[in-house]
Design an enzyme around this catalytic site. Structure first.
Site, PDB file in Angstrom:
ATOM      1  N   HIS A  76      -8.567  -8.639   1.584  1.00  0.00           N
ATOM      2  CA  HIS A  76      -7.835  -7.373   1.761  1.00  0.00           C
ATOM      3  C   HIS A  76      -6.514  -7.665   2.453  1.00  0.00           C
ATOM      4  O   HIS A  76      -6.380  -8.667   3.144  1.00  0.00           O
ATOM      5  CB  HIS A  76      -8.675  -6.372   2.545  1.00  0.00           C
ATOM      6  CG  HIS A  76      -9.609  -5.618   1.645  1.00  0.00           C
ATOM      7  ND1 HIS A  76      -9.687  -4.253   1.620  1.00  0.00           N
ATOM      8  CD2 HIS A  76     -10.474  -6.072   0.705  1.00  0.00           C
ATOM      9  CE1 HIS A  76     -10.578  -3.888   0.713  1.00  0.00           C
ATOM     10  NE2 HIS A  76     -11.071  -4.970   0.151  1.00  0.00           N
ATOM     11  N   GLU A  77      -5.535  -6.774   2.226  1.00  0.00           N
ATOM     12  CA  GLU A  77      -4.155  -7.036   2.660  1.00  0.00           C
ATOM     13  C   GLU A  77      -3.776  -8.464   2.243  1.00  0.00           C
ATOM     14  O   GLU A  77      -3.329  -9.275   3.042  1.00  0.00           O
ATOM     15  CB  GLU A  77      -3.976  -6.848   4.173  1.00  0.00           C
ATOM     16  CG  GLU A  77      -4.265  -5.459   4.658  1.00  0.00           C
ATOM     17  CD  GLU A  77      -5.757  -5.194   4.808  1.00  0.00           C
ATOM     18  OE1 GLU A  77      -6.235  -4.177   4.286  1.00  0.00           O
ATOM     19  OE2 GLU A  77      -6.461  -6.014   5.412  1.00  0.00           O
ATOM     20  N   HIS A 100     -17.730 -10.414   7.091  1.00  0.00           N
ATOM     21  CA  HIS A 100     -16.400  -9.795   7.186  1.00  0.00           C
ATOM     22  C   HIS A 100     -15.555 -10.520   8.216  1.00  0.00           C
ATOM     23  O   HIS A 100     -16.004 -10.747   9.342  1.00  0.00           O
ATOM     24  CB  HIS A 100     -16.529  -8.313   7.571  1.00  0.00           C
ATOM     25  CG  HIS A 100     -15.211  -7.602   7.608  1.00  0.00           C
ATOM     26  ND1 HIS A 100     -14.786  -6.874   8.694  1.00  0.00           N
ATOM     27  CD2 HIS A 100     -14.218  -7.533   6.705  1.00  0.00           C
ATOM     28  CE1 HIS A 100     -13.575  -6.372   8.433  1.00  0.00           C
ATOM     29  NE2 HIS A 100     -13.215  -6.753   7.239  1.00  0.00           N
ATOM     30  N   GLU A 114     -11.930  -9.862   9.653  1.00  0.00           N
ATOM     31  CA  GLU A 114     -10.625  -9.222   9.850  1.00  0.00           C
ATOM     32  C   GLU A 114      -9.829 -10.109  10.796  1.00  0.00           C
ATOM     33  O   GLU A 114     -10.290 -10.387  11.909  1.00  0.00           O
ATOM     34  CB  GLU A 114     -10.795  -7.821  10.437  1.00  0.00           C
ATOM     35  CG  GLU A 114      -9.502  -7.134  10.848  1.00  0.00           C
ATOM     36  CD  GLU A 114      -8.505  -6.977   9.710  1.00  0.00           C
ATOM     37  OE1 GLU A 114      -8.835  -6.310   8.721  1.00  0.00           O
ATOM     38  OE2 GLU A 114      -7.395  -7.552   9.797  1.00  0.00           O
ATOM     39  N   GLU A 170      -7.636  -6.653  -2.462  1.00  0.00           N
ATOM     40  CA  GLU A 170      -7.143  -5.277  -2.395  1.00  0.00           C
ATOM     41  C   GLU A 170      -5.689  -5.302  -2.871  1.00  0.00           C
ATOM     42  O   GLU A 170      -5.435  -5.501  -4.047  1.00  0.00           O
ATOM     43  CB  GLU A 170      -7.300  -4.759  -0.964  1.00  0.00           C
ATOM     44  CG  GLU A 170      -6.936  -3.314  -0.804  1.00  0.00           C
ATOM     45  CD  GLU A 170      -6.845  -2.928   0.671  1.00  0.00           C
ATOM     46  OE1 GLU A 170      -7.289  -1.826   0.998  1.00  0.00           O
ATOM     47  OE2 GLU A 170      -6.321  -3.706   1.475  1.00  0.00           O
ATOM     48  N   GLU A 213      -9.913   3.925   0.367  1.00  0.00           N
ATOM     49  CA  GLU A 213      -9.942   4.200   1.799  1.00  0.00           C
ATOM     50  C   GLU A 213      -8.888   5.226   2.228  1.00  0.00           C
ATOM     51  O   GLU A 213      -9.062   5.912   3.228  1.00  0.00           O
ATOM     52  CB  GLU A 213      -9.758   2.901   2.596  1.00  0.00           C
ATOM     53  CG  GLU A 213      -8.411   2.229   2.374  1.00  0.00           C
ATOM     54  CD  GLU A 213      -8.310   0.832   3.008  1.00  0.00           C
ATOM     55  OE1 GLU A 213      -9.351   0.226   3.292  1.00  0.00           O
ATOM     56  OE2 GLU A 213      -7.182   0.374   3.212  1.00  0.00           O
ATOM     57  N   GLU A 260       0.814  -1.221   0.000  1.00  0.00           N
ATOM     58  CA  GLU A 260       0.000   0.000   0.000  1.00  0.00           C
ATOM     59  C   GLU A 260       0.843   1.265   0.000  1.00  0.00           C
ATOM     60  O   GLU A 260       0.962   1.960   1.009  1.00  0.00           O
ATOM     61  CB  GLU A 260      -0.983  -0.053   1.173  1.00  0.00           C
ATOM     62  CG  GLU A 260      -1.953  -1.206   1.011  1.00  0.00           C
ATOM     63  CD  GLU A 260      -2.856  -1.414   2.213  1.00  0.00           C
ATOM     64  OE1 GLU A 260      -3.147  -0.432   2.920  1.00  0.00           O
ATOM     65  OE2 GLU A 260      -3.253  -2.563   2.460  1.00  0.00           O
TER      66      GLU A 260
HETATM   67  C1  NOJ Z   1      -8.408  -2.629   5.916  1.00  0.00           C
HETATM   68  C2  NOJ Z   1      -9.303  -2.923   4.753  1.00  0.00           C
HETATM   69  O1  NOJ Z   1      -8.718  -2.514   3.547  1.00  0.00           O
HETATM   70  C3  NOJ Z   1     -10.602  -2.212   4.980  1.00  0.00           C
HETATM   71  O2  NOJ Z   1     -11.436  -2.375   3.845  1.00  0.00           O
HETATM   72  C4  NOJ Z   1     -11.246  -2.725   6.229  1.00  0.00           C
HETATM   73  O3  NOJ Z   1     -12.397  -1.963   6.471  1.00  0.00           O
HETATM   74  C5  NOJ Z   1     -10.307  -2.587   7.429  1.00  0.00           C
HETATM   75  N1  NOJ Z   1      -9.017  -3.124   7.132  1.00  0.00           N
HETATM   76  C6  NOJ Z   1     -10.843  -3.302   8.653  1.00  0.00           C
HETATM   77  O4  NOJ Z   1     -10.873  -4.676   8.434  1.00  0.00           O
HETATM   78 CA    CA Z   2      -6.297  -2.083   3.275  1.00  0.00          CA
END
Ligand code: NOJ
Ligand code: CA
Length: 669
Positions: free
Chosen positions: A456-457, A386, A388, A475, A481, A184
Site C-alpha cells: 500500500h502507498e 502487516h 506499516e 494499492e 477505504e 490517491e
Molecule cells: C493505509 C492503507 O491503505 C490501509 O489499508 C492501512 O490500513 C493503513 N494505511 C494503515 O497501515
Molecule cells: Ca492508502
C-alpha cells in the site's frame, strides 16, 4: 516461468555482447532510422535535427507523437543533448510466448521488432550512448543506455529530457503528481495541452479516437517518472527527486526504464495489457509453486470505520480472540487469508509521526502471534502479516530480514506493507530512486523467505511482477477505504470505470471490494445520510468488482458479521482470483466496463459489468463460451435498485445458456 521460444534472435538485452551484429557505416548526414511493429501498423522514427536527437511515432500512417526530444542533464557534467549524430544501428526481433505463474491471462506473447540506435557527440572526446527502440503491435517502447567511457562514470542526473509531443489534443485521464498524498486523488479529464504535472500511466483519448497510454516499464534503480504539461501538446518527463534535488545517481552504465506509448483503436483493446510485462526480465524466482493467489478477510474495515483500533486499549482489534474469529470465518468460507493490522508494537500515539517506534517482530501482549499462526495453519488458512512503515525506511530495512525470517518460520507467507507519508524521514520523494531501490529490496528479501507482497502507498506497477512474481498486488489509488472515513470523502460511482483504464492498466490493485454494509451502519448503528461518505454503489456492483478489478490477493473487505446469512456472499466464495483469459467486451472510459474472465485451471467463466451514475443496458453475445451446455448463475441488481436511493436489492437466478446466446445485462444508475 515456462518459455516457449518460437523464433529467437540474437538477444533481447542490450547489456549482452553479441557476435554477428550489423553496424551500418556512420551516416554522413542526419539520417532517419525507422522501425515497424510486426503487424506493420505502428512505426517509430529516430532522427537528428540541429544536433538534437528526436523520435516520433505513427500508427496506420497517422501521426501520434511528432518529433520529440531525447537526452539528459547532469550535475558537474555537460548535458547529453547537443551536437549528436547517429553512428550506427543494430536490428533484432523476437516472437516468444511465456506462461505467467498467475495473472489476468496465462499465456503472454512477446512479439516485437527492435532497433538499437547508436549515438555520439561530435568530436574525438564525444560521449556515446544507445537508444533501444521496440515496436510491438500494441505500442512503442524505448530506453537509454549510456555505457561507461572516458567522461562518463559516476553520474548525478538532474533531468531526463524525454518529451512526448502528441499529434492531436484530446482527453487525458489524470491525477496530479506534484501534490501530497501520492496517487490517491480522484481522476479528472482534460486536454493534454492543459495538464500540470500528472502521474503515469496517463491514458489519453486522442481527437481522432485513438487510445494512447504513456507509461514506463522495468523501473529498477531509477526515479519514477511523471509527466509535466507545457501548455502545448508536449509533455515532459519529470523524475521524482532525492532530497538534494538530484534525480538519478549511479555509476555507468546508466540504463533507464522503458518509456512506453501503448496504442489501441478502442478502449476495450487496451486491456489486458501485457507490454510492460514483456519489457521486464523473466522471473528471478525459479520455483514459484509457493506463490498462491487467494482471497482474504481481515481486521481492517473495522479499524477504518473506527469500531476497533490499531493501537492498544479496550477497542484493540488485533486480539487473539478476535483473530481466531476471523480465522474461523475464513476457514468456513473457503477464504485463504486473514490480514491482521495493529498486531505489532508501535501503533499507540500518532503512528504517522513515530515511524521509528514500529517493531515488525514484537506483538502486543493481547495478540498471541505464535498460537494464532499455528491455529491458522490447523484450519488451512494463512495469516497475512502487516508492516506499516510510516515511511520509516531505515527502521524497516534494519528489521526486515529478521522479521521475514520470523514470518517464514511461522508459516506466514504473505505481507501487506504500508508507506503512509509523502517523503522519507530524510526528505527523499515517495517515488524517487531511493524508494524504488527500497521496494526492490523488499521484493528480493521477501522472495528469499518465500513471502508474497501486497504494497500500500506503493510505487506504481511497471511490470516487475514478471521478474518478481511474489509482487502480487498493491494499492496506489483511492481505494474503498476513502468511503470509511466519514465527512464528504468516498469515491463517486464512476471511479472504478476510470481506474480500470488508468491505475489498473495492465496492473492488479488491492481495491478491497465487497462492502455489503453500504450505508456503513455498523460504525455507530445509524445509516449514513446520502451526502455523507458511504459506498456510492449498489450491492450487485460490489460483487461485479471482483471480476472487473483484477487482484491476485482480493479482499472480502466487510466485517464477517455483515456477510453472515447473506445469499449474495456465495458469489464472493465462488469467484476466482487467477485467470486463464480475460476479454473486455464493452467499455467507455469513465462510463462503463463489461469484462469476461475464464478461471485458471478450471472451465468456468465469470462476467462482471459496472456502470457509473447512469443506468445502461447491454446485449452481450456469449460467443466467448466454448460450445456445450452452460448454466448462467446471475447476481443482478433488483428492478428498482439505484446507488443513491435503493442500493441493496439483488436478484439471484439461474438459467441454461449456450455459446450463441445473448445475455441482457441491465445496470441501474
Ligand atoms: C493505509 C492503507 O491503505 C490501509 O489499508 C492501512 O490500513 C493503513 N494505511 C494503515 O497501515
Ligand atoms: Ca492508502
Amino acid at each position: 516461468m515456462k518459455h516457449t521460444a518460437r523464433r529467437r534472435h540474437l538477444k533481447s538485452s542490450f547489456a549482452l555482447a553479441v557476435v554477428g551484429v550489423t553496424l551500418l557505416p556512420s551516416p554522413s548526414r542526419a539520417q532517419d532510422v525507422e522501425l515497424a511493429s510486426p503487424d506493420g501498423r505502428n512505426h517509430v522514427a529516430v532522427e537528428v535535427r540541429d544536433g538534437g536527437l528526436y523520435y516520433s511515432v505513427d500508427r496506420d500512417g497517422r501521426k501520434v507523437i511528432t518529433p520529440s526530444l531525447l537526452g539528459f542533464e547532469f550535475r558537474d557534467a555537460p548535458p547529453l543533448r547537443d551536437s549528436l549524430r547517429i553512428t550506427g544501428t543494430q536490428r533484432d526481433s523476437l516472437d516468444e510466448t511465456w506462461t505467467q505463474p498467475w495473472g489476468q491471462v496465462a499465456e503472454v506473447r512477446n512479439h516485437y521488432n527492435e532497433v538499437r540506435v547508436s549515438v555520439a557527440e561530435a568530436g574525438a572526446a564525444g560521449r556515446r550512448f544507445d537508444g533501444g527502440f521496440r515496436a510491438f503491435d500494441d505500442g512503442i517502447a524505448f530506453r537509454y543506455e549510456v555505457p561507461e567511457q572516458p567522461g562518463f562514470g559516476a553520474y548525478e542526473m538532474t533531468d531526463e529530457l524525454t518529451e512526448f509531443t502528441l499529434a492531436t489534443d484530446g482527453r487525458a485521464w489524470w491525477v496530479p503528481a506534484d501534490e501530497w498524498n501520492r496517487y490517491e486523488f480522484l481522476y479528472s479529464a482534460s486536454p493534454p495541452s492543459r495538464l500540470g504535472q500528472v502521474h503515469t500511466p496517463l491514458t489519453i483519448e486522442m481527437q481522432d479516437g485513438l487510445n494512447v497510454v504513456i507509461h514506463e516499464a522495468d523501473l529498477v534503480d531509477y526515479a519514477g517518472m511523471s509527466l509535466l504539461g507545457t501548455e502545448t501538446r508536449t509533455l515532459q518527463a519529470e523524475l521524482a527527486p532525492w532530497a538534494d534535488g538530484v534525480k538519478v545517481r549511479g555509476t555507468a552504465p546508466l540504463v533507464s526504464p522503458w518509456r512506453t506509448i501503448e496504442m489501441a483503436d478502442r478502449p476495450e483493446d487496451l486491456e489486458p495489457a501485457t507490454m510492460a510485462l514483456n519489457l521486464n526480465p523473466p522471473s528471478r524466482i525459479e520455483d514459484t509453486g509457493w506463490i498462491d493467489p487467494m482471497k482474504y478477510v481481515g481486521i481492517w474495515w473495522s479499524l477504518h470505520i473506527d469500531v476497533e483500533t490499531w493501537g492498544s486499549g479496550p477497542r484493540h482489534g488485533a486480539t487473539t480472540e478476535n483473530t481466531r474469529r476471523y480465522i474461523d470465518f475464513a476457514a468456513e468460507n473457503g477464504i485463504g487469508g486473514v490480514l491482521v493490522e495493529g498486531w505489532n508494537l508501535g501503533w499507540d500515539g500518532n503512528w504517522m509521526e513515530n515511524a521509528d517506534e514500529f517493531s515488525f517482530t514484537e506483538p502486543y501482549p493481547d495478540y498471541d502471534l505464535e498460537a494464532l499462526a499455528a491455529y491458522a495453519q490447523e484450519r488451512g488458512v494463512e495469516l497475512i502479516g502487516h508492516n506499516e512503515t510510516s515511511m520509516g525506511i531505515d527502521n524497516y530495512e534494519r528489521q526486515m530480514d529478521e522479521a521475514f525470517a520470523l514470518y517464514e518460520s511461522l508459516g506466514i507467507n504473505a505481507i501487506k506493507t504500508g508507506y503512509v507519508g509523502d517523503l522519507t524521514a530524510e526528505g527523499h520523494a515517495h517515488h524517487g530512486q531511493h524508494m524504488v531501490r527500497h521496494w526492490r529490496k523488499v521484493l528480493e528479501t521477501a522472495a528469499r523467505h518465500r513471502i508474497m507482497v501486497n504494497a500500500h502507498e506503493p510505487i506504481k506497477d511497471t511490470g516487475e511482477r514478471r521478474t518478481w512474481p511474489n509482487m502480487l498486488t498493491r494499492e496506489g489509488a483511492r481505494g474503498m477505504e476513502y468511503a470509511a472515513w466519514g465527512g464528504e470523502g468516498g469515491n463517486p460511482p464512476e471511479h472504478e470505470t476510470i481506474l480500470f483504464f488508468t491505475r489498473l492498466h495492465g496492473a492488479p490493485m488491492d481495491y478491497t471490494p465487497g462492502i455489503f454494509d453500504i450505508l456503513i451502519e455498523s460504525a455507530d448503528g445509524e445509516p449514513r445520510a446520502p451526502e455523507e461518505s458511504r459506498i456510492r454503489t449498489t450491492l450487485a456492483k460490489q460483487l461485479a468488482l471482483y471480476v472487473v478489478i483484477y487482484s491476485p490477493l482480493q479482499m472480502a473487505a466487510d466485517l464477517p458479521e455483515n456477510y453472515e446469512g447473506r445469499p449474495e456472499f456465495q458469489f464472493i466464495r465462488d469467484v476466482p482470483v487467477d485467470w486463464q483469459d480475460t476479454k473486455v467486451l464493452e467499455a467507455e472510459i469513465g462510463d462503463y466496463v463489461v469484462v469476461a474472465r475464464q478461471e485458471r485451471g478450471g472451465e468456468e467463466w465469470f462476467l462482471g459489468a459496472i456502470t457509473d451514475e447512469e443506468g445502461r443496458t447491454f446485449e452481450i453475445p456469449l460467443d466467448f463460451l466454448p460450445d456445450g451446455e452452460w448454466v448462467a448463475e446471475v447476481y443482478a441488481d433488483g428492478p428498482d435498485a439505484h446507488w443513491l436511493t435503493n442500493p441493496f436489492p439483488v436478484e439471484i437466478s439461474e438459467w441454461p445458456v449456450a455459446s450463441g446466446d445473448t445475455l441482457t445485462v441491465r445496470l441501474p444508475p
